[in-house]
Design an enzyme around this catalytic site. Structure first.
Site, PDB file in Angstrom:
ATOM      1  N   GLY A  14      20.911  21.393  41.378  1.00 33.32           N
ATOM      2  CA  GLY A  14      20.160  20.415  42.546  1.00 33.32           C
ATOM      3  C   GLY A  14      18.697  20.138  41.944  1.00 33.32           C
TER       4      GLY A  14
ATOM      5  CD  GLN B  52      35.920  13.993  25.996  1.00 27.17           C
ATOM      6  OE1 GLN B  52      35.556  13.445  24.982  1.00 27.17           O
ATOM      7  NE2 GLN B  52      37.031  13.893  26.609  1.00 27.17           N
ATOM      8  N   GLY B  53      30.864  17.844  26.161  1.00 27.16           N
ATOM      9  CA  GLY B  53      29.919  18.438  25.217  1.00 27.16           C
ATOM     10  C   GLY B  53      29.407  17.870  24.003  1.00 27.16           C
TER      11      GLY B  53
ATOM     12  CG  ASP C 265      22.239  20.037  35.758  1.00 25.32           C
ATOM     13  OD1 ASP C 265      23.387  19.905  36.330  1.00 25.32           O
ATOM     14  OD2 ASP C 265      21.859  21.331  35.707  1.00 25.32           O
TER      15      ASP C 265
HETATM   16  P1  ATP Z   1      26.000  22.323  31.452  1.00 24.42           P
HETATM   17  O1  ATP Z   1      26.871  22.767  32.716  1.00 24.42           O
HETATM   18  O2  ATP Z   1      26.105  23.261  30.336  1.00 24.42           O
HETATM   19  O3  ATP Z   1      24.752  21.584  31.575  1.00 24.42           O
HETATM   20  P2  ATP Z   1      28.296  20.213  31.300  1.00 24.42           P
HETATM   21  O4  ATP Z   1      29.456  20.911  30.961  1.00 24.42           O
HETATM   22  O5  ATP Z   1      28.140  19.765  32.589  1.00 24.42           O
HETATM   23  O6  ATP Z   1      27.096  21.053  30.937  1.00 24.42           O
HETATM   24  P3  ATP Z   1      28.583  18.858  28.668  1.00 24.42           P
HETATM   25  O7  ATP Z   1      29.848  18.164  28.687  1.00 24.42           O
HETATM   26  O8  ATP Z   1      28.604  20.347  28.029  1.00 24.42           O
HETATM   27  O9  ATP Z   1      28.065  18.915  30.153  1.00 24.42           O
HETATM   28  O10 ATP Z   1      27.260  18.279  28.149  1.00 24.42           O
HETATM   29  C1  ATP Z   1      26.850  16.951  28.828  1.00 24.42           C
HETATM   30  C2  ATP Z   1      26.631  16.025  27.569  1.00 24.42           C
HETATM   31  O11 ATP Z   1      25.266  16.696  26.903  1.00 24.42           O
HETATM   32  C3  ATP Z   1      27.429  15.593  26.556  1.00 24.42           C
HETATM   33  O12 ATP Z   1      28.250  14.528  27.074  1.00 24.42           O
HETATM   34  C4  ATP Z   1      26.567  15.183  25.576  1.00 24.42           C
HETATM   35  O13 ATP Z   1      25.983  14.117  25.558  1.00 24.42           O
HETATM   36  C5  ATP Z   1      25.369  16.331  25.444  1.00 24.42           C
HETATM   37  N1  ATP Z   1      25.662  17.475  24.674  1.00 24.42           N
HETATM   38  C6  ATP Z   1      26.018  18.671  25.069  1.00 24.42           C
HETATM   39  N2  ATP Z   1      26.081  19.488  23.954  1.00 24.42           N
HETATM   40  C7  ATP Z   1      25.328  18.885  23.100  1.00 24.42           C
HETATM   41  C8  ATP Z   1      25.224  19.037  21.604  1.00 24.42           C
HETATM   42  N3  ATP Z   1      25.560  20.313  21.217  1.00 24.42           N
HETATM   43  N4  ATP Z   1      24.636  18.296  20.841  1.00 24.42           N
HETATM   44  C9  ATP Z   1      24.169  16.799  21.260  1.00 24.42           C
HETATM   45  N5  ATP Z   1      24.469  16.615  22.705  1.00 24.42           N
HETATM   46  C10 ATP Z   1      25.176  17.475  23.285  1.00 24.42           C
END
Ligand code: ATP
Length: 289
Positions: A40, A201-202, A232
């Site tokens: 949040g 997708q990370g 976030d």
């Molecule tokens: P978290 O809970 O760890 O904050 P999440 O699982 O909600 O993350 P992710 O899908 O891991 O979200 O990441 C969100 C966005 O962050 C991705 O769509 C991408 O744009 C960016 N991102 C994540 N990892 C990387 C990376 N290694 N390099 C560049 N961008 C990244």
């Protein structure tokens, strides 16, 4: 236009340890950072740094951590409510980073749980049609549902980031306008019927799916050192980019979000790693895809 974020605020303590402890073990570690955290607070801070008027409704405890959180968040452009204490203890997270790159996280929810819907509604009293209610997955399904129902009844637009995930959140999609989920949450909760669905997708990137378009945005290149708060940052900038332009989430918002998240992953910490107001203003001013 106001953004209301109903969620949690925690003290994030990051510890470096040799290996994750076995049951019954007593080990040494080094505390490497203390930062504001909680999905949040994270999302509210980044949205506010983008220049949108943002209220964070999140309980803080009557302890030294509560005092510390209030002092820290006072430096941010976000307004934190309630201004009084709702729980003996503030919520906190212990993030254990082992030397082989693995981690384990322990988070409390007592303060977030202590704040009832009835206690939150007064902070939504000035809501106007078209304002935003953003929630994450730190409340119970029932509390999350009641807040979204109230928001819809009062003409608000609803945004849901169901993390930490709970399978029962799948019941809430009819109350949600914009959903932002990662791949695991998408598979478990099968978001349906929302006007904008974003699946992150990370390090690969993210999809935006609407009734009329499917758009993929690759992650921006980054020297990734700590992915805490990437999701976030992504959600907050996606929302801010579209709201500041008066449009629904679009390809440009996805690009802005991906550039901002790349900044966050290239730095250690939580709020300390987020792009600052100047960085966000420069990034949001770019218009070309
Ligand atoms: P978290 O809970 O760890 O904050 P999440 O699982 O909600 O993350 P992710 O899908 O891991 O979200 O990441 C969100 C966005 O962050 C991705 O769509 C991408 O744009 C960016 N991102 C994540 N990892 C990387 C990376 N290694 N390099 C560049 N961008 C990244």
């Amino acid at each position: 236009m106001q953004i209301y974020v109903a969620g949690n605020i925690v003290v994030d303590e990051t510890w470096s340890i040799g290996d994750l402890p076995q049951k019954g073990a007593s080990i040494h570690g080094v505390k490497i950072s203390q930062d504001i955290g909680g999905k949040g607070a994270n999302q509210a801070i980044v949205i506010a740094r983008c220049g949108l008027e943002t209220k964070l409704i999140a309980a803080v405890g009557h302890d030294s951590n509560g005092q510390w959180l209030r002092e820290k968040i006072a430096h941010e452009p976000v307004k934190l409510y309630p201004t009084e204490y709702y729980s003996p203890h503030s919520d906190s997270s212990i993030i254990l980073n082992s030397s082989d790159g693995d981690n384990a996280i322990i988070t409390t929810t007592a303060a977030a749980d202590a704040l009832t819907v009835e206690q939150m509604l007064p902070f939504l009293a000035d809501v106007q049609k078209g304002d935003i209610l953003l929630q994450q997955g730190n409340f119970s399904v029932e509390k999350t549902r009641l807040l979204f129902m109230w928001a819809k009844a009062n003409g608000m637009k609803t945004v849901f980031n169901p993390s930490p995930v709970n399978p029962d959140f799948a019941q809430l999609w009819p109350l949600v306008d914009i959903a932002v989920v990662n791949q695991l949450e998408a598979e478990l909760l099968q978001p349906a019927g929302v006007s904008s669905l974003v699946i992150t997708q990370g390090a690969q990137g993210a999809w935006l799916i609407t009734e009329t378009e499917r758009h993929f945005c690759s992650a921006s290149p980054a020297n990734a050192v700590d992915s805490t708060g990437a999701g976030d940052t992504f959600l907050a900038v996606l929302l801010a980019s579209s709201l500041l332009r008066g449009v629904e989430p679009d390809a440009l918002a996805l690009q802005h979000a991906s550039q901002a998240a790349a900044i966050t992953v290239s730095r250690t910490g939580t709020v300390n790693a987020f792009p600052n107001q100047q960085e966000l203003a420069a990034l949001l001013a770019t218009r070309s895809e």
